[in-house]
Scaffold this motif. Structure first.
Motif, mmCIF file in Angstrom:
data_model
loop_
_atom_site.group_PDB
_atom_site.id
_atom_site.type_symbol
_atom_site.label_atom_id
_atom_site.label_comp_id
_atom_site.label_asym_id
_atom_site.label_seq_id
_atom_site.Cartn_x
_atom_site.Cartn_y
_atom_site.Cartn_z
ATOM 1 N N LYS A 1 -37.712 -0.713 -55.946
ATOM 2 C CA LYS A 1 -37.866 0.125 -54.746
ATOM 3 C C LYS A 1 -38.846 1.234 -55.087
ATOM 4 O O LYS A 1 -38.565 2.067 -55.956
ATOM 5 C CB LYS A 1 -36.507 0.692 -54.327
ATOM 6 N N ASP B 1 -40.848 2.904 -42.261
ATOM 7 C CA ASP B 1 -41.502 2.613 -43.545
ATOM 8 C C ASP B 1 -42.066 1.202 -43.585
ATOM 9 O O ASP B 1 -43.147 0.954 -44.137
ATOM 10 C CB ASP B 1 -40.514 2.810 -44.703
ATOM 11 N N SER C 1 -43.795 12.150 -42.165
ATOM 12 C CA SER C 1 -44.228 12.169 -43.572
ATOM 13 C C SER C 1 -45.381 11.195 -43.820
ATOM 14 O O SER C 1 -45.587 10.260 -43.053
ATOM 15 C CB SER C 1 -43.061 11.800 -44.504
ATOM 16 N N GLY D 1 -35.747 5.429 -40.718
ATOM 17 C CA GLY D 1 -36.699 5.470 -41.825
ATOM 18 C C GLY D 1 -37.096 4.076 -42.299
ATOM 19 O O GLY D 1 -38.261 3.830 -42.624
ATOM 20 N N SER D 2 -36.122 3.147 -42.310
ATOM 21 C CA SER D 2 -36.443 1.800 -42.820
ATOM 22 C C SER D 2 -37.462 1.108 -41.928
ATOM 23 O O SER D 2 -38.409 0.488 -42.424
ATOM 24 C CB SER D 2 -35.167 0.965 -42.928
ATOM 25 N N GLY E 1 -32.011 -4.058 -37.184
ATOM 26 C CA GLY E 1 -31.037 -5.136 -37.138
ATOM 27 C C GLY E 1 -30.300 -5.275 -35.832
ATOM 28 O O GLY E 1 -29.463 -6.151 -35.681
ATOM 29 N N SER F 1 -29.357 -2.245 -33.483
ATOM 30 C CA SER F 1 -28.844 -1.068 -32.750
ATOM 31 C C SER F 1 -29.730 -0.715 -31.557
ATOM 32 O O SER F 1 -29.229 -0.355 -30.497
ATOM 33 C CB SER F 1 -28.673 0.139 -33.682
ATOM 34 N N THR G 1 -34.582 6.930 -34.209
ATOM 35 C CA THR G 1 -33.185 6.776 -33.775
ATOM 36 C C THR G 1 -32.178 7.380 -34.754
ATOM 37 O O THR G 1 -30.977 7.309 -34.518
ATOM 38 C CB THR G 1 -32.831 5.280 -33.570
ATOM 39 N N HIS H 1 -34.083 16.372 -49.470
ATOM 40 C CA HIS H 1 -35.536 16.623 -49.374
ATOM 41 C C HIS H 1 -35.828 18.110 -49.583
ATOM 42 O O HIS H 1 -36.884 18.478 -50.100
ATOM 43 C CB HIS H 1 -36.081 16.144 -48.031
ATOM 44 N N THR I 1 -25.266 7.459 -30.988
ATOM 45 C CA THR I 1 -24.538 6.199 -31.242
ATOM 46 C C THR I 1 -24.333 5.945 -32.741
ATOM 47 O O THR I 1 -23.738 4.935 -33.117
ATOM 48 C CB THR I 1 -25.311 5.003 -30.651
#
Ligand code: NZQ
Ligand code: ZN
Length: 392
Positions: free
Chosen positions: A160, A103, A147, A99-100, A40, A42, A138, A198, A182
């Motif tokens: 989900k 993925d 993974s 991760g988003s 988004g 960063s 990041t 995890h 950051t």
């Protein structure tokens, strides 16, 4: 210990400024037409995206960009990414983010080479083929950089769900801890919680005699307990960030999970929360895990007491080990509170009246077979009761 295979072919590049070599690594792993996927903003704001693009240009690679991945990544952008990759004949996907983003890149990578709907992979079909992907990480959290998994939310029904397959393991992951300086404290803490979760998912097992992986998990948890609060208090502390980043990878590339049954009930329960309420995955886990522990600890009091003594420094109560087990759960709750995580559904903004729907979807929603978890198999009724424990 159970029989196992372990395949973790990702090439890890760790340390300061290493993202400047991204182009070199994309080339090394066969990329020539690259889709750069990011979130988004960063990575744009920090200048990271420009540094990565410069590196790809220097390496003579052609690139297309697709930004806008949201936390709890959605299916809509995956379909768009698949269309772009096919039209533009992309042969490598570079994920720049957390991760988003990773993925979402994995979903596009698998979907591009599949004739059917990519969502089938998230309903249980194993991923056998995917475009190669690389990552510039990041945030230390999901462990997706090492993974074979990807988690996507289907906007039709807001399910989900996760997909898996060694083809999804990144070819390389660039891990510069300075890039995580950051992160806001809350997001840092969410990452710490996810990493610890995890480890818990693997620790709570019915497989006997797994001392080696028990000790590895305990060691990583101790490192997180030491470094986590340091990183939350001192965002610029490179050494704390570095230790957390490497722990995040080791917590989830499965080196700590081989040869033992794993649980994953709490993760699947949490995914219902982040699907319906769009909360951060780590924040959801901070609420779910202590409640799950309270609900199941009697199944193996000695395992909970062992964790309490070895990781949380609790004294063993030989007359009543349940007291030790419960003291360990309390220590976890206090730790999570101390790093700024929510402790109840209310703090997460979840309405109690939604519990029946959440529990039903966890057990019987898309691709679910009626129970969750392995340490203790949980039914819809169990999950409702666990949600009720989270309400207070
Ligand atoms: O989108 P941008 O602007 O980049 O902002 C992100 C996002 O808002 C921000 N952020 C990331 N790096 C930053 C930064 N802000 C400032 N400085 C930086 N260096 O952080 C926010 C969260 O990012 P996200 O990628 O969502 O975080 P995370 O890595 O925790 O990923 C969460 C997702 O991974 C899934 C979760 O369910 C969730 O959807 N998981 C994936 C797994 C896997 N693939 O193996 C396993 C996990 O258990 C987990 O389920
Ligand atoms: Zn997780």
């Amino acid at each position: 210990m159970e029989n196992f295979t372990f395949y973790s072919p990702t090439f890890f590049v760790f340390g300061k400024d290493e993202e400047k070599k991204t182009g070199e690594y994309v080339k090394k792993f066969g990329g020539s037409r690259v889709l750069i996927h990011y979130g988004g903003g960063s990575a744009v704001k920090s200048g990271l995206l420009d540094r990565v693009k410069d590196s790809l240009n220097e390496a003579g690679l052609s690139c297309i960009e697709l930004g806008g991945v949201k936390p709890n990544p959605r299916s809509g952008l995956v379909y768009e990414g698949i269309r772009i990759c096919r039209e533009e004949k992309v042969d490598f996907i570079l994920a720049v983010g957390g991760g988003s983003v990773i993925d979402s890149a994995k979903a596009i990578a698998a979907g591009t080479l599949y004739d059917g709907d990519f969502w089938e992979f998230y309903q249980g079909k194993p991923v056998e083929k995917a475009l190669p992907i690389g990552t510039v990480l990041t945030i230390a959290a999901a462990g997706s950089e090492g993974s074979p998994n990807s988690v996507i939310t289907n906007e039709e029904g807001m399910f989900k769900r996760g997909a898996s397959g060694d083809a999804l393991r990144p070819k390389f992951s660039i891990m510069n801890p300075a890039l995580t300086q950051t992160l806001p404290a809350y997001q840092t803490a969410c990452g710490i919680t996810d990493i610890m979760a995890h480890l818990f998912e693997r620790y709570f097992t019915n497989t006997p005699e797994v001392e080696t992986t028990d000790r590895m998990i305990e060691g990583l948890l101790l490192a997180m307990i030491h470094e986590g609060p340091r990183a939350v208090k001192e965002p610029e502390n490179y050494e704390a960030r570095a230790n957390i980043m490497w722990a995040g990878m080791m917590a989830h590339n499965n080196i700590c999970g081989v040869g033992r049954e794993q649980d994953w009930g709490s993760h699947n329960i949490e995914h219902e929360l982040s699907a319906l309420y769009d909360c951060a995955h780590g924040a959801g886990l901070a609420v779910v895990f202590p409640a799950w522990m309270k609900y199941v600890y009697k199944h193996d009091v000695s395992r909970f007491a062992q964790l309490a003594c070895r990781v949380w420094g609790c004294q063993m109560d030989f007359n009543n080990p349940e007291n030790t087990a419960l003291a360990g759960i309390e220590a976890l709750k206090n730790f999570l509170k101390g790093i700024g995580m929510p402790g109840s559904l209310k703090e997460l903004g979840v309405k109690e009246e939604d519990i029946p729907q959440l529990a039903h979807c966890a057990c019987h929603g898309d691709a679910r077979t009626g129970t969750l978890g392995n340490f203790v198999k949980l039914t819809e009724k169990d999950i409702s009761e666990i949600f009720r424990l989270m309400a207070v």
